[in-house]
Design a protein around this motif. Sequence first.
Motif, mmCIF file in Angstrom:
data_model
loop_
_atom_site.group_PDB
_atom_site.id
_atom_site.type_symbol
_atom_site.label_atom_id
_atom_site.label_comp_id
_atom_site.label_asym_id
_atom_site.label_seq_id
_atom_site.Cartn_x
_atom_site.Cartn_y
_atom_site.Cartn_z
ATOM 1 N N GLY A 104 -0.997 9.808 -22.951
ATOM 2 C CA GLY A 104 -0.497 10.648 -23.772
ATOM 3 C C GLY A 104 -1.119 11.743 -24.058
ATOM 4 N N LYS A 105 -2.111 12.207 -23.254
ATOM 5 C CA LYS A 105 -2.898 13.481 -23.516
ATOM 6 C C LYS A 105 -1.885 14.532 -22.590
ATOM 7 C CE LYS A 105 -7.346 11.752 -24.102
ATOM 8 N NZ LYS A 105 -8.959 11.962 -23.828
ATOM 9 N N THR A 106 -2.191 15.778 -23.236
ATOM 10 C CA THR A 106 -1.541 16.875 -22.556
ATOM 11 C C THR A 106 -2.351 17.592 -21.239
ATOM 12 O OG1 THR A 106 -0.549 17.665 -24.439
ATOM 13 C CG2 THR A 106 -0.683 18.985 -22.769
ATOM 14 N N THR A 107 -1.824 17.579 -20.202
ATOM 15 C CA THR A 107 -2.771 17.967 -19.004
ATOM 16 C C THR A 107 -1.805 19.174 -18.232
ATOM 17 O OG1 THR A 107 -1.917 16.273 -17.535
ATOM 18 C CG2 THR A 107 -3.724 15.688 -18.743
ATOM 19 N N ILE A 108 -2.546 20.047 -17.526
ATOM 20 C CA ILE A 108 -1.832 21.027 -16.539
ATOM 21 C C ILE A 108 -2.469 20.274 -15.345
ATOM 22 C CG2 ILE A 108 -1.746 23.338 -15.601
ATOM 23 C CD1 ILE A 108 -2.313 23.981 -18.588
ATOM 24 N N LEU A 109 -1.262 20.114 -14.280
ATOM 25 C CA LEU A 109 -1.671 19.573 -13.118
ATOM 26 C C LEU A 109 -1.514 20.690 -12.079
ATOM 27 C CD1 LEU A 109 0.337 16.169 -13.390
ATOM 28 C CD2 LEU A 109 -2.302 16.639 -13.761
ATOM 29 N N LYS A 161 -4.855 20.816 -5.069
ATOM 30 C CA LYS A 161 -6.268 20.661 -5.105
ATOM 31 C C LYS A 161 -6.726 19.630 -6.116
ATOM 32 C CE LYS A 161 -7.052 25.579 -3.621
ATOM 33 N NZ LYS A 161 -7.682 26.808 -3.956
ATOM 34 N N ASP A 162 -7.984 19.277 -5.707
ATOM 35 C CA ASP A 162 -8.331 17.848 -6.531
ATOM 36 C C ASP A 162 -8.724 18.522 -7.945
ATOM 37 O OD1 ASP A 162 -8.685 15.469 -7.683
ATOM 38 O OD2 ASP A 162 -10.528 15.163 -6.190
ATOM 39 N N ARG A 163 -7.802 19.045 -8.724
ATOM 40 C CA ARG A 163 -8.126 19.592 -10.087
ATOM 41 C C ARG A 163 -7.147 19.503 -11.020
ATOM 42 N NH1 ARG A 163 -8.946 25.789 -8.843
ATOM 43 N NH2 ARG A 163 -10.397 25.755 -10.834
ATOM 44 N N GLY A 164 -7.296 19.132 -12.148
ATOM 45 C CA GLY A 164 -6.442 19.386 -13.560
ATOM 46 C C GLY A 164 -7.256 19.686 -14.786
ATOM 47 N N LEU A 165 -6.342 20.044 -15.814
ATOM 48 C CA LEU A 165 -6.928 20.715 -16.913
ATOM 49 C C LEU A 165 -6.384 19.770 -18.004
ATOM 50 C CD1 LEU A 165 -8.812 22.915 -17.769
ATOM 51 C CD2 LEU A 165 -6.615 24.216 -18.428
ATOM 52 N N ILE A 166 -7.401 19.045 -18.902
ATOM 53 C CA ILE A 166 -6.866 18.248 -20.138
ATOM 54 C C ILE A 166 -7.045 19.354 -21.255
ATOM 55 C CG2 ILE A 166 -7.280 16.284 -21.717
ATOM 56 C CD1 ILE A 166 -8.714 14.933 -19.301
ATOM 57 N N VAL A 168 -10.900 18.523 -14.977
ATOM 58 C CA VAL A 168 -11.309 17.211 -14.474
ATOM 59 C C VAL A 168 -10.412 16.962 -13.227
ATOM 60 C CG1 VAL A 168 -11.366 16.060 -16.642
ATOM 61 C CG2 VAL A 168 -9.146 16.366 -15.400
ATOM 62 N N THR A 169 -10.685 15.804 -12.499
ATOM 63 C CA THR A 169 -10.106 15.513 -11.115
ATOM 64 C C THR A 169 -8.688 15.592 -11.479
ATOM 65 O OG1 THR A 169 -10.365 13.168 -11.452
ATOM 66 C CG2 THR A 169 -12.408 14.335 -10.139
ATOM 67 N N PHE A 170 -7.810 15.715 -10.087
ATOM 68 C CA PHE A 170 -6.454 15.385 -10.364
ATOM 69 C C PHE A 170 -6.156 14.169 -10.976
ATOM 70 C CE2 PHE A 170 -2.028 14.733 -9.146
ATOM 71 C CZ PHE A 170 -1.612 16.058 -8.949
ATOM 72 N N ALA A 171 -6.749 13.267 -10.415
ATOM 73 C CA ALA A 171 -6.266 11.713 -10.627
ATOM 74 C C ALA A 171 -6.634 11.423 -12.348
ATOM 75 C CB ALA A 171 -7.080 10.684 -9.719
ATOM 76 N N ALA A 172 -7.612 12.089 -12.582
ATOM 77 C CA ALA A 172 -8.060 11.721 -14.116
ATOM 78 C C ALA A 172 -7.107 12.346 -15.055
ATOM 79 C CB ALA A 172 -9.736 12.107 -14.212
ATOM 80 N N ALA A 173 -6.730 13.779 -14.433
ATOM 81 C CA ALA A 173 -5.803 14.475 -15.293
ATOM 82 C C ALA A 173 -4.424 13.493 -15.308
ATOM 83 C CB ALA A 173 -5.448 15.651 -14.955
ATOM 84 N N VAL A 174 -4.154 13.043 -14.204
ATOM 85 C CA VAL A 174 -2.743 12.099 -14.218
ATOM 86 C C VAL A 174 -2.826 11.023 -15.013
ATOM 87 C CG1 VAL A 174 -1.403 10.768 -12.598
ATOM 88 C CG2 VAL A 174 -2.111 12.950 -11.784
ATOM 89 N N ASP A 175 -4.071 10.430 -15.042
ATOM 90 C CA ASP A 175 -4.283 9.197 -16.153
ATOM 91 C C ASP A 175 -4.236 9.684 -17.585
ATOM 92 O OD1 ASP A 175 -3.956 7.600 -13.681
ATOM 93 O OD2 ASP A 175 -6.307 7.569 -13.408
#
Length: 328
Positions: free
Chosen positions: A259-264, A321-326, A247-254
């Motif tokens: 409470g979800k686990t994300t890699i930023l 970079k504008d990326r993240g992983l839920i 997902v996008t970086f901001a979406a991963a932060v949110d």
Amino acid sequence: MTKSPLPALDRRALFRGVGAAGLLTAGGLIVPTSAHALSTSGVQKSLWGLYYYSGAIDGRLGAMSIAAIRSFQADRALVVDGNAGSITQAELVKVVKAVQKALGLVVDGDYGSVTVAAVKKYQSSKGLVADGRSGALTMSKLGVRRVVGTSSSSGKLVVIDQMDTGHFSAENCGPTAAVIALVAVGKTPSGYRASVTGNAKVVQNMRVSCGLSPAGQPTKKSVSYVGSDLTDLARGIKANKGSGSQVTFAAAVDAAAAGKTTILHVNHGKLLGISGANYGHYVVAKGKDSSGRILVSDPGRAKSIGIKGYSRAALLKALQKDRGLIVG
């Protein structure tokens, strides 16, 4: 470390350099908040008595004190942030009281001269080194539990030091983050130990699952770039019965705030506030602290920072970079 073209400079120093600023931000202040609250000196005294701290009881929250707090927090399955807040203080008092109860003393949670003398007497009777400190062996003899079982880490945000992961450790933030994320979603990889160090084999296996190293050949690489890409991490997570959605970086932060686990995918220098440390890095985020900051486990600063809370704005400023992983 995130994907970058070969050849690359050795960046171990960037990961290993702690700096005074890192220690200060990791430590914070001890603020008494309960009837059993401890002063900084009181925390040091308890940690000394339980054989986590060997420095001076001076009321100063320095590097040795912070490291001792983290070690205690890791053993007691608490958030490893180096801050002796109310939860950590309560746990310290609880363990000291357990030692006192086992010795037949007045149970007051104060590791003072009476407790030291009683521990020395007990140690002498058991043929142990009579230093008055309740280390692992003394506590075992007393029947007091020192370390909370490893299973309690499953589903929690944990800390793993990427610089203790063997081959390619300086660029292992990606596979290390993948292991941290899997533990945080309750899908702990085989062989994982609830410890900041000692997970080299698990991370090396994750490198293979991610396609970064050939099976059975951890000293070699399967890719032509330094570090890893989010697609590599998603592959490794899937191979370990997890799931990863980019997902996008901001979406991963949110998602992490929810409470979800994300890699930023962060710029490590911007995250830490270190000028010139301009390189990509992976961290794992999940949940919030008592102040509403988003909790982040940093494999590149596992020993000096561990888990730390960041505001949403601070994380967004650290975007590489504008990326993240839920992860699920």
